[in-house]
Design a protein around this motif. Structure first.
Motif, PDB file in Angstrom:
ATOM      1  N   UNK A 135       0.808  -1.211   0.000  1.00 29.75           N
ATOM      2  CA  UNK A 135       0.000   0.000   0.000  1.00 29.75           C
ATOM      3  C   UNK A 135       0.847   1.269   0.000  1.00 29.75           C
ATOM      4  N   UNK A 136       2.131   1.116   0.333  1.00 28.63           N
ATOM      5  CA  UNK A 136       3.023   2.273   0.385  1.00 28.63           C
ATOM      6  C   UNK A 136       4.069   2.248  -0.717  1.00 28.63           C
ATOM      7  N   UNK A 137       3.876   1.365  -1.727  1.00 23.81           N
ATOM      8  CA  UNK A 137       4.806   1.376  -2.834  1.00 23.81           C
ATOM      9  C   UNK A 137       4.645   2.695  -3.587  1.00 23.81           C
ATOM     10  N   UNK A 179      -7.681   3.512   0.521  1.00 25.18           N
ATOM     11  CA  UNK A 179      -7.998   3.677   1.935  1.00 25.18           C
ATOM     12  C   UNK A 179      -6.884   3.118   2.809  1.00 25.18           C
ATOM     13  N   UNK A 180      -6.380   1.940   2.438  1.00 20.00           N
ATOM     14  CA  UNK A 180      -5.296   1.339   3.212  1.00 20.00           C
ATOM     15  C   UNK A 180      -4.051   2.214   3.158  1.00 20.00           C
ATOM     16  N   UNK A 181      -3.777   2.774   1.980  1.00 18.66           N
ATOM     17  CA  UNK A 181      -2.630   3.660   1.834  1.00 18.66           C
ATOM     18  C   UNK A 181      -2.791   4.911   2.683  1.00 18.66           C
ATOM     19  N   UNK A 182      -3.989   5.480   2.679  1.00 20.06           N
ATOM     20  CA  UNK A 182      -4.238   6.698   3.448  1.00 20.06           C
ATOM     21  C   UNK A 182      -4.091   6.443   4.944  1.00 20.06           C
ATOM     22  N   UNK A 264       8.943  10.807  -2.853  1.00 15.47           N
ATOM     23  CA  UNK A 264       8.972  12.201  -2.393  1.00 15.47           C
ATOM     24  C   UNK A 264       7.641  12.579  -1.738  1.00 15.47           C
ATOM     25  N   UNK A 265       6.550  12.145  -2.328  1.00 12.82           N
ATOM     26  CA  UNK A 265       5.224  12.440  -1.761  1.00 12.82           C
ATOM     27  C   UNK A 265       5.084  11.824  -0.371  1.00 12.82           C
ATOM     28  N   UNK A 266       5.480  10.563  -0.247  1.00 16.09           N
ATOM     29  CA  UNK A 266       5.376   9.876   1.042  1.00 16.09           C
ATOM     30  C   UNK A 266       6.259  10.549   2.082  1.00 16.09           C
TER      31      UNK A 266
END
Length: 632
Positions: A135-137, A179-182, A264-266
């Motif tokens: 989910x965080x890739x 949703x899982x990523x958020x 970069x966003x993460x």
């Protein structure tokens, strides 16, 4: 990306130290209890420590098996939020105690609880980063942040003919991932902010760095990016290096638009509370991989390759970097990632230098060409095919060439006509410079063809050679971007030259046959004289047919033009003579009918120079299926 990365840069500041104290923000005195003078009463401090003790000790990973194997943020989100709140309050109380009484036993208790809490949060941070890799890739993060909604995604699937149930399932799947990523990103941010405020920024960044750098490294490995050096690249066969260039062109697109953008966003989200930590963390994670990406084009540019065709790969590399430069500048905007931007620019400079050198080599090879090879039948010379193929491909890169050659004028001292350097687009200086230079290179080619044409002993074949080769040049100009660069006037001028060359060929090769006929084809003559003229014209035509049976006219339009011109010169006079005197001689004497002239010419030119027979020895391709009066 522009909304996220192109923001005013805030002043950098160092991460808080564990022992540093920060004056508490003045606030109104709470009701009840004696005030400490820093916004918290003694009773409030006691309450904070008591609540923190209950919460922290419950989740002490060394206290119980349950706490050791269970994830707080996965098990109970509400309790996880309460845990963060207790730790933040505990840190606030510790700051007050340090100011009020640094030797207070309460401070020792609070410090012990903080150590346990930080150990718990480190564990939680590691678990969230590890368990939510899917989910965080970077692709999921960048896609989520791009604002693509699940509804539009579902519509895309529906447009592709996916069944309604399938479209709904796909949309649900996308929503679930988003949703899982958020949730994971929110949890990471809350943990990071808590650890940074509590003075544990170093531990937080260390864990984040280990996990996320492995994501970058794995992504680059899957894209085929590897560490190379100049020696290794120099020893590679071109076929191998070409494959690596193709792989890199795909890799740079994915890495910039997905891998580094998502990271970069993460990083911006998780460490949004600290500009300095955000910069340090992202730089540590991405700099090595990015340098690996942008170092490759420079290695290729430094590799000496003699063939001009290799230049197109260098131009592809140049375009890939220049097209992605706004994103590169945005993603790696930090001072600590300036080396990445610098490497990308260095690669552009080296690629530009190599392109200029290779094009200069191509021009030099044209100027130095002194080959004595003659093309049989006056066909298109290999140097014409090769050069025009090269130049037509080059025009596909006209826009980028205007960047590489911003001031690329024609030679200052040239014996060639100035008309070749008149810009077809004077309003566009850069394109005009490219247009002028390409016209110059084509003119060099045409001059070389003039020299080669003089090697033919048959002057008629000289003009046919020039017509064939200039037709090929003009055709390549018409069907490529050279058309727009050189303009219609250039094409019209050279079309006129082709026509003149073709007429000269017809005049020298076929018009002499008319001397076998009387000046006035319809004038009254004796049967004996008529018989001599019929015989003489037939023999002359046969000789010309045999002589030119090896000629080559590969361009259909030019072939039709030459055939029409010959027919117009010969058929009408011979038709007149034939009609006036065919009845005065024996039919066996007439070996050639007027219709046969056109048929034999078709056989001559449309057989691409493969006809080695003469009209006397082979049947005419007459529309009547037989020769008129020709002996068997």
């Amino acid at each position: 990306m522009r909304n996220i990365c192109f923001h005013p840069k805030m002043p950098s500041w160092a991460s808080p130290s564990r022992t540093a104290t920060t004056p508490p923000t003045p606030s109104s005195q709470p009701s009840g209890g004696s005030s400490s003078g820093h916004g918290l009463s003694v009773s409030e401090i006691d309450k904070i420590i008591q609540e923190a003790s209950e919460m922290v000790e419950k989740w002490d990973p060394d206290a119980t098996s349950y706490a050791r194997v269970t994830s707080l943020f996965y098990e109970n989100k509400r309790e996880a939020a309460q845990f963060i709140k207790c730790v933040n309050s505990l840190h606030r109380a510790m700051k007050v105690l340090v100011v009020e009484d640094s030797s207070s036993p309460k401070l020792l208790v609070a410090h012990g609880l903080m150590v346990i809490a930080m150990k718990r949060l480190q564990k939680e941070l590691y678990q969230i980063l590890s368990m939510n890799r899917a989910y965080l890739d970077p692709e999921s993060v960048s896609a989520r942040s791009s604002g693509v909604s699940a509804r539009s995604s579902t519509s895309d699937y529906s447009d592709e003919g996916l069944p309604e149930d399938g479209a709904r399932a796909a949309g649900d799947s996308i929503v679930e991932v988003e949703e899982a990523s958020a949730v994971a990103m929110a949890d990471l941010r809350s943990i990071a902010e808590c650890m940074i405020v509590s003075g544990y920024a170093k531990e937080c960044v260390s864990i984040y760095h280990v996990i996320r750098k492995s994501i970058i490294d794995e992504g680059l490995f899957r894209l085929g990016v590897e560490k190379l050096n100049h020696s290794r690249v120099r020893k590679m066969e071109w076929e191998v290096l070409d494959l690596k260039i193709k792989s890199w062109l795909n890799a740079v697109k994915v890495s910039i638009r997905t891998l580094f953008t998502g990271e970069r966003i993460l990083c911006d989200h998780v460490f949004g509370s600290s500009e300095a930590i955000k910069e340090t963390c992202f730089s540590a994670i991405s700099r090595e991989g990015a340098m690996l990406i942008f170092d490759f084009p420079e290695l290729v540019a430094q590799n000496k390759r003699s063939s001009p065709e290799k230049m197109f790969r260098l131009l592809d590399l140049y375009i890939a970097i220049s097209d992605h430069w706004p994103e590169i500048e945005s993603i790696f905007a930090f001072d600590s990632t300036a080396t990445v931007r610098s490497q990308a620019i260095t690669s552009l400079i080296r690629l530009g230098e190599s392109v200029r050198a290779m094009l200069a080599d191509f021009e030099a090879s044209l100027l130095k060409d002194s080959s004595t090879t003659m093309v049989p039948g006056g066909g298109v010379h290999p140097i014409t095919v090769h050069s025009m193929h090269y130049l037509s491909l080059l025009t596909d890169y006209a826009n980028i060439l205007s960047d590489i050659f911003p001031d690329w004028p024609p030679p200052s001292k040239s014996p060639l006509p100035e008309s070749y350097f008149n810009s077809p687009h004077p309003e566009d200086g850069q394109v005009s410079a490219i247009s002028q230079r390409l016209a110059w290179l084509i003119l060099i080619l045409l001059c070389k063809l003039d020299v080669k044409a003089k090697r033919y002993k048959d002057i008629a074949l000289t003009y046919l050679f020039l017509a064939n080769n200039l037709r090929h040049v003009v055709s390549k100009v018409r069907e490529s971007n050279l058309n727009g660069l050189l303009g219609g006037a250039w094409i019209a001028r050279h079309e006129g030259k082709i026509k003149q060359f073709a007429l000269n060929y017809v005049r020298l090769a076929w018009e002499p046959l008319l001397s076998a006929l009387p000046e006035d084809p319809s004038a009254a003559i004796t049967p004996a004289v008529a018989r001599d003229h019929f015989s003489s014209f037939g023999a002359s035509f046969e000789e010309a047919y045999r002589k030119h049976s090896s000629t080559i006219v590969s361009d259909p339009k030019l072939r039709d033009e030459i055939k029409f011109s010959i027919s117009r010169k010969l058929v009408w006079p011979y038709q007149t003579f034939y009609d006036a005197h065919k009845m005065t001689v024996d039919a066996a004497t007439i070996k050639l009918a007027p219709d046969d002239i056109g048929n034999y010419l078709s056989d001559l030119f449309f057989s691409s120079g493969n006809s080695n027979n003469s009209p006397m020895s082979s049947p005419s391709p007459s529309s009547h299926g037989q020769r008129s009066g020709w002996p068997n």
